[in-house]
Design a protein around this motif. Structure first.
Motif, PDB file in Angstrom:
ATOM      1  N   UNK A  67     -16.079  31.563 -22.660  1.00  0.00           N
ATOM      2  CA  UNK A  67     -17.094  30.551 -21.786  1.00  0.00           C
ATOM      3  C   UNK A  67     -18.625  31.258 -22.430  1.00  0.00           C
ATOM      4  N   UNK A  68     -18.745  32.364 -22.184  1.00  0.00           N
ATOM      5  CA  UNK A  68     -20.174  32.933 -22.607  1.00  0.00           C
ATOM      6  C   UNK A  68     -20.546  32.527 -23.998  1.00  0.00           C
ATOM      7  N   UNK A  69     -19.570  32.299 -24.891  1.00  0.00           N
ATOM      8  CA  UNK A  69     -19.889  32.130 -26.415  1.00  0.00           C
ATOM      9  C   UNK A  69     -19.991  30.675 -26.579  1.00  0.00           C
ATOM     10  N   UNK A  70     -19.504  29.860 -25.608  1.00  0.00           N
ATOM     11  CA  UNK A  70     -19.272  28.672 -25.793  1.00  0.00           C
ATOM     12  C   UNK A  70     -18.169  27.944 -26.867  1.00  0.00           C
ATOM     13  N   UNK A  71     -17.110  28.950 -26.593  1.00  0.00           N
ATOM     14  CA  UNK A  71     -16.176  28.668 -27.628  1.00  0.00           C
ATOM     15  C   UNK A  71     -15.265  27.271 -27.300  1.00  0.00           C
ATOM     16  N   UNK A  72     -15.303  26.893 -26.097  1.00  0.00           N
ATOM     17  CA  UNK A  72     -14.688  25.730 -25.523  1.00  0.00           C
ATOM     18  C   UNK A  72     -15.728  24.848 -24.631  1.00  0.00           C
ATOM     19  N   UNK A  73     -15.141  23.344 -25.292  1.00  0.00           N
ATOM     20  CA  UNK A  73     -16.114  22.539 -24.630  1.00  0.00           C
ATOM     21  C   UNK A  73     -15.504  21.808 -23.421  1.00  0.00           C
ATOM     22  N   UNK A  74     -14.325  21.902 -23.566  1.00  0.00           N
ATOM     23  CA  UNK A  74     -13.665  21.151 -22.061  1.00  0.00           C
ATOM     24  C   UNK A  74     -12.851  22.307 -21.370  1.00  0.00           C
ATOM     25  N   UNK A  93      -9.647  22.109 -20.571  1.00  0.00           N
ATOM     26  CA  UNK A  93      -8.377  22.362 -21.175  1.00  0.00           C
ATOM     27  C   UNK A  93      -8.401  23.207 -22.484  1.00  0.00           C
ATOM     28  N   UNK A  94      -9.509  22.946 -23.207  1.00  0.00           N
ATOM     29  CA  UNK A  94      -9.702  23.728 -24.487  1.00  0.00           C
ATOM     30  C   UNK A  94      -9.763  25.094 -24.046  1.00  0.00           C
ATOM     31  N   UNK A  95     -10.516  25.453 -22.857  1.00  0.00           N
ATOM     32  CA  UNK A  95     -10.478  26.998 -22.099  1.00  0.00           C
ATOM     33  C   UNK A  95      -9.228  27.511 -21.905  1.00  0.00           C
ATOM     34  N   UNK A  96      -8.324  26.708 -21.238  1.00  0.00           N
ATOM     35  CA  UNK A  96      -7.223  27.095 -20.775  1.00  0.00           C
ATOM     36  C   UNK A  96      -6.077  27.327 -22.115  1.00  0.00           C
ATOM     37  N   UNK A  97      -6.350  26.361 -23.084  1.00  0.00           N
ATOM     38  CA  UNK A  97      -5.534  26.755 -24.312  1.00  0.00           C
ATOM     39  C   UNK A  97      -6.058  28.021 -24.987  1.00  0.00           C
ATOM     40  N   UNK A  98      -7.241  28.225 -24.937  1.00  0.00           N
ATOM     41  CA  UNK A  98      -7.559  29.606 -25.398  1.00  0.00           C
ATOM     42  C   UNK A  98      -6.893  30.753 -24.484  1.00  0.00           C
ATOM     43  N   UNK A 117     -10.177  40.672 -25.515  1.00  0.00           N
ATOM     44  CA  UNK A 117     -10.866  40.845 -26.467  1.00  0.00           C
ATOM     45  C   UNK A 117     -10.430  39.723 -27.610  1.00  0.00           C
ATOM     46  N   UNK A 118      -9.113  39.373 -27.731  1.00  0.00           N
ATOM     47  CA  UNK A 118      -8.798  38.222 -28.702  1.00  0.00           C
ATOM     48  C   UNK A 118      -9.371  37.006 -28.229  1.00  0.00           C
ATOM     49  N   UNK A 119      -9.634  36.834 -27.205  1.00  0.00           N
ATOM     50  CA  UNK A 119      -9.993  35.400 -26.642  1.00  0.00           C
ATOM     51  C   UNK A 119     -11.106  35.106 -27.359  1.00  0.00           C
ATOM     52  N   UNK A 120     -12.186  35.882 -27.848  1.00  0.00           N
ATOM     53  CA  UNK A 120     -13.401  35.596 -28.511  1.00  0.00           C
ATOM     54  C   UNK A 120     -13.366  35.300 -29.929  1.00  0.00           C
TER      55      UNK A 120
END
Lengths: 457, 256, 426
Positions: free
Chosen positions: B114-121, B123-128, B166-169
């Motif tokens: 979330x701080x790196x803006x990797x997910x726009x929505x 559900x994206x975030x949940x997937x990550x 760590x992997x998440x980013x």
């Protein structure tokens, strides 16, 4: 004005945020490049360029508006022949009339005119405030938006801004000190331009009364602060005579003798004593202790003043007991256990260990604690304002009435304050003396305590 | 196993000083992509210090000064113009003691993206989060309690949560600073297995005080002693036939 | 030397030494008890004086709301009622407290009642317009002198010329007591009214509101500034001379006497920046500057207590420094900071001297509603009442002290609760 400007600023920061975000999104869309920083940072960048100028405008208005208007009014005010107006009262009257037309009955035409002028100035000021705050917010946002591009590192910039804000927060303390020193020195300077500094420091006559009329010879004031310093000192001595033995012995008992249970109950109780507002001690001194001291004086044949140094000093002593006991407690506890064991190990009993080993070892720390307590006692105001006298009296008899630095500051500033009068200004000169003395006591005490700590670490 | 020769990290003449004291002396080494490199050596030999140079965590220590050159993907990172934030998002790190944030398991993993803006929505975030937890081999254990605090997990699970974090980013490199030193043998075994799996996608550098661990999980091993790199090479070679007598002494347990 | 003699001397010495030991222990014990006894005595002397202020004395008065006297009709508008001749009704009622009163006696009777009873009579009518042309029995507020006499705070056995009430008035009071026409009831005025020149209708609502508004300003200013300053000093500041200067400054500022902050408020905030005098805005600003060091010290301590591994964890996944600090470290330090803030606010609540300097000592007879309106504050109100010559104010000041102590106690209890509830041991 307060409410609407808050609303306005909120609208401003919201729209600038949205504006910034849409701008960078558009750029990304048109160039199809990955921006260096995230959208949010660009938006925050625009927001801060909208908010900061708005706040500057808001605060400068809040601070200077009233003064500028007042000066304009006073400049153009036609004084009625012979009327003895005081600027403050006059302004209050004008403001009252302006705010409520009911008050205009019986007021002179000049005042009514000034009031309508005041009103129109207020209105002009308000309108120009809203216009300028809107313009400045738009200009700020536009400037920020122009700087936004794909390569722009908004995140770094925001980080920098946050750091500046934090630096500003921590500089408040420094600004406060500068403000204190500035105001004390500036007003004291004005005081010493009217009263000689030697008279102030060495003369023993303190009659801070002002001539009521120009050239009234009899009532020329005299500002010799020696009796005030002496009175402060006397009350401080009385207070320390109470607080030093009780505080120190309590600390010794609590740290060396008392069981865990006693310590756990007594310490919070002493903290209550420390947390009681000083005005409450003042009440106690005035209502309970002073009559007691007076009747005690009578019983041993001394005519005690109802506002004796003794009553104020005794209560002030009570006030600083917890201060001394908790500081000494810390100091005694930081004496290494090995010293204690060494002494007990050769068969000394507890009292001997404390008197011969612990107290000498802890002495610098205890001295530091006493110095802090003295500084506290000298700066204490409410007890002495309520329970000590106001007339300067050079005496060493605690049953007599003396006055202190803090009392004289309060007396000089309560009621009408006229900043061209040495009586009012004397408060700042006394404040300067008080500040310098308490500060040096503190610096000295902290240095002693620090040295002491280092010895055992 | 596919051998590759792409150098991921290349250090040259790295010196580290703590105030006046020199902690690392002229370290030069190359680290290959998608391999596990183990840094071993006695305590205080500078292996952790070197590890912390790679993601510039030494910046946190004010008295620490790093000179020399470390290149990650041929980009110099020991310079004031390096963007530390993006460097660290490229290089994940797992610490000696598991240090999950005192937040929920989900938030622990979601924080980075979330701080790196990797997910726009959402559900994206949940997937990550779910993929990362799966990659860290933790998902099945925690899938029913993603909202419980991360600190409620066991030590081994916490460490895997930190790996997931760590992997998440989406890093390319993962640094591990004695990741198993605070764990019991079973948890250690699970982590070691995980490292073996992660090797397929990430370049891993692991600091360890356990030579068995180095032997089990790494392909390359570097031996540090008193701030110097004594020997580095294939793990098999280091452990069976080291060139340097000091290495020999250390792995046979004569000192350390 | 004979060895048994030496032995005896040693034993004697030992006895003496252990007696000394015991004595020393008792000295400490006595000192501690003395300190606690003073605390108890202080609280007792305040509570014993203050309790009576929660009651007021009222006298039963028969009031004839006569249409002719009032010059009102049942259809009168509010404005007409406002101008109704209620003072005449009151006068009639007072003249009829006892039968066949002489003119001079009626004057003395009048002095037994509060000046507020006009309003009470009028308000009763406004609430119940149907009482027109009826006679109502109303409990109205007695004068403070009567109140104090009945509560036993003034003594009746002193010579008449040193009493506020003369012998005739006392006999009237006795008669009222006998006929059950005088009673004590809960003093609602104390909690709903602002200051007044008349003790019987003076209350703490105004100064309490003033204190609340002032504390609000203190909180709004000092809490964020203290967090900002602490975060900077703990997490961002480079170790250099300037940082050291700021730190020394903060610790010294904590020891500056509060009255000096008052002079700062007067000399800088009022005279230079033109803050509005006597308002919670300027009072709160001064007190915020005063409590800032306390809060900063508490906040820094709790920031220090957060383990660095948390921050490292955030930094290692690429959070910026301020993200790591504000997302992870500050939330964890918040309970400790809040505790420190509450203690700072408690300190500010009890502070009097600086507020006197900036004019919050003025007589304010109405309840303030905003931070830019002139207002009193609770401790200053106590000061004004203590200084006041009227006997009736003494119990008020003691009661106000009870209220302020109650609030201080609650704030400290809240601080302790927060500390125990949220403080984490790492």
């Amino acid at each position: 004005m307060f409410f609407w400007s808050i609303v306005l600023i909120l609208i401003g920061i919201y729209s600038s945020y949205i504006f910034g975000k849409s701008r960078i999104k558009k750029l990304v869309y048109s160039t199809n490049l990955k921006p260096k920083s995230q959208y949010n940072y660009h938006a925050q960048y625009v927001l801060s360029w909208c908010l900061l100028p708005a706040l500057i405008v808001y605060f400068s208005w809040a601070v200077f508006e009233e003064q500028i208007i007042q000066n304009l009014i006073l400049d153009s005010f036609e004084y009625v022949e012979g009327a003895a107006y005081n600027d403050g009262l006059l302004l209050a009257e004008i403001r009252n009339v302006a705010n409520n037309t009911d008050f205009s009955e019986g007021k002179s035409q000049e005042i009514i005119n000034a009031a309508s002028q005041y009103k129109s100035l207020k209105l002009t000021s308000e309108i120009s405030f809203y216009i300028s705050i809107i313009i400045i917010m738009i200009l700020g946002s536009l400037y920020a938006v122009r700087k936004i591009n794909i390569q722009f590192n908004a995140q770094d910039t925001i980080e920098k801004y946050i750091k500046y804000i934090l630096i500003f927060c921590s500089s408040i303390a420094v600004l406060t000190t500068i403000g204190i020193i500035f105001s004390l020195i500036f007003e004291s300077f004005r005081f010493f331009s009217q009263v000689s500094i030697f008279e102030f420091l060495f003369s023993t006559e303190w009659y801070p009364f002002i001539p009521i009329r120009e050239g009234q010879a009899a009532a020329e004031g005299s500002f010799g602060a020696v009796p005030i310093f002496a009175g402060t000192f006397l009350i401080m001595i009385v207070a320390m005579c109470v607080a030093a033995p009780i505080g120190l012995l309590t600390a010794i008992y609590l740290s060396e003798y008392a069981s865990q249970k006693v310590r756990k109950t007594v310490k919070p109780l002493l903290e209550i004593l420390a947390g009681i507002p000083t005005i409450v001690y003042g009440f106690f001194a005035f209502v309970t202790v002073a009559p007691f001291v007076k009747s005690f004086g009578q019983s041993i044949g001394i005519d005690a003043s109802p506002t004796s140094a003794l009553a104020a000093g005794l209560v002030m002593g009570v006030m600083i007991i917890p201060f001394i006991s908790s500081l000494s407690d810390d100091v005694i506890n930081s004496v290494p256990q090995s010293l204690r064991e060494g002494s007990l190990g050769i068969g000394a009993n507890k009292a001997e260990t404390i008197k011969k080993v612990i107290l000498p070892a802890a002495l610098p720390g205890i001295v530091g604690a006493f110095l802090l307590a003295i500084s506290r006692a000298i700066g204490e105001t409410m007890i002495v304002v309520v329970a000590a006298g106001t007339a300067a009296n050079l005496t060493a008899n605690p049953f007599e009435n003396v006055t202190t630095v803090t009392v004289q500051i309060v007396v000089a500033l309560i009621g009408d304050q006229e900043f061209d009068n040495p009586r009012t200004l004397s408060a700042f000169a006394l404040g300067l003396v008080l500040f310098v003395i308490t500060l040096s006591l503190n610096v000295l005490a902290l240095r002693i305590v620090k040295k002491y700590r280092e010895r055992y670490e | 196993m596919v051998e590759n020769n792409n150098t991921k990290i290349s250090a040259k003449d790295v010196d580290v000083f703590y105030s006046e004291k020199q902690a690392l002396n002229k370290i030069s080494m190359d680290i290959k992509e998608k391999e596990v490199t183990a840094l071993i050596g006695p305590s205080g030999c500078g292996k952790s210090t070197f590890l912390r140079c790679i993601n510039r965590m030494n910046d946190l220590i004010e008295i620490c000064k790093v000179t020399g050159s470390i290149k990650v993907d041929n980009e110099e990172i020991i310079s004031s113009s390096t963007d530390v934030v993006s460097l660290r998002s490229k290089i994940g790190m797992v610490f000696q003691k598991p240090n999950p944030f005192p937040k929920s398991i989900f938030d622990n993993v979601a924080y980075g993206p979330s701080i790196h803006g990797l997910a726009d929505t959402k559900s994206d975030l949940e997937n990550i989060v779910i993929t990362s937890l799966k990659k860290a081999g933790l998902y099945n254990e925690v899938k029913d309690r993603l909202n419980e605090p991360g600190t409620s997990l066991s030590g081994g699970q916490q460490q895997r949560l930190c790996i997931a974090r760590a992997i998440a980013v989406n890093p390319e490199i993962i640094l591990m600073d004695e990741p198993c030193s605070a764990l019991d043998p079973i948890a250690t075994a699970i982590i070691e297995e995980l490292i073996d799996e992660l090797r397929l996608n990430y370049t891993i550098i692991i600091v360890t005080h356990s030579m068995q661990q180095a032997a089990r999980v790494s392909q390359k091993t570097c031996f540090f002693h008193l701030g110097e790199l004594i020997e580095s090479g294939e793990t098999n070679k280091i452990f069976t036939n080291p060139d340097n007598t000091k290495t020999q002494d250390y792995i046979t347990g004569r000192f350390g | 030397m004979n060895s048994t003699l030496t032995q005896e001397r040693i034993i004697a010495l030992r006895k003496k030494r252990s007696a000394q030991d015991l004595r020393f222990k008792y000295y400490g014990f006595i000192a501690m008890c003395l300190a606690l006894a003073v605390l108890v005595f202080l609280l007792y002397s305040i509570f014993s004086r203050g309790f009576s202020a929660f009651q007021k004395t009222t006298i039963l008065l028969e009031i004839n709301y006569d249409q002719e006297v009032l010059k009102l009709t049942p259809n009168s508008t509010d404005q007409e009622i406002e101008k109704g001749k209620f003072f005449k009704v009151k006068k009639n009622a007072l003249n009829n407290v006892f039968e066949n009163l002489s003119k001079s006696d009626a004057k003395l009777i009048k002095k037994l009642f509060s000046t507020n009873i006009d309003k009470e009579i009028k308000n009763y009518y406004i609430d119940n317009p149907s009482v027109l042309n009826t006679t109502q029995k109303l409990w109205v507020t007695a004068h403070s002198n009567v109140d104090q006499m009945l509560k036993g705070n003034s003594r009746r056995d002193v010579p008449e010329d040193r009493r506020k009430l003369n012998d005739i008035q006392l006999s009237f009071i006795d008669q009222l007591v006998e006929e059950d026409r005088i009673q004590k009831e809960f003093n609602n005025f104390f909690f709903t009214r602002a200051d007044s020149r008349h003790p019987e209708i003076a209350g703490i609502a105004g100064s309490f509101m003033g204190s609340l508004l002032t504390l609000f300003v203190v909180f709004i200013l000092s809490f964020p500034i203290a967090i900002g300053a602490s975060v900077y000093l703990e997490e961002f500041a480079p170790k250099n001379k300037l940082t050291e200067l700021i730190e020394v400054n903060i610790s010294n500022l904590a020891a500056v006497p509060s009255i000096v902050f008052g002079l700062l408020g007067l000399g800088v905030l009022l005279n230079v920046f033109g803050f509005p005098r006597s308002t919670p805005l300027v009072g709160g600003t001064v007190l915020a500057l005063m409590t800032l060091p306390t809060i900063i010290i508490a906040c820094r301590a709790s920031l220090k207590a957060v383990p660095p591994s948390i921050k490292e964890g955030a930094l290692a996944i690429g959070a910026t420094k301020s993200q790591a600090v504000f997302h992870h470290v500050v939330p964890l330090a918040l309970p400790g900071t809040l505790t420190g803030t509450i203690i700072g606010l408690a300190q500010a609540l009890g502070e009097t001297a600086p507020l006197i300097m900036i004019g919050m000592v003025a007589f304010i007879p109405n309840i303030p509603t905003g931070i830019t309106e002139p207002s009193a504050s609770l401790p200053v109100q106590i000061f004004l009442w203590v200084e006041s010559a009227e006997r009736g104010f003494q119990e008020k000041s003691a009661a106000a002290i009870m209220i302020i102590l109650l609030f201080l106690f609650m704030m400290n209890a809240l601080a302790v609760y927060l500390r125990n509830r949220f403080e984490k041991k790492w």
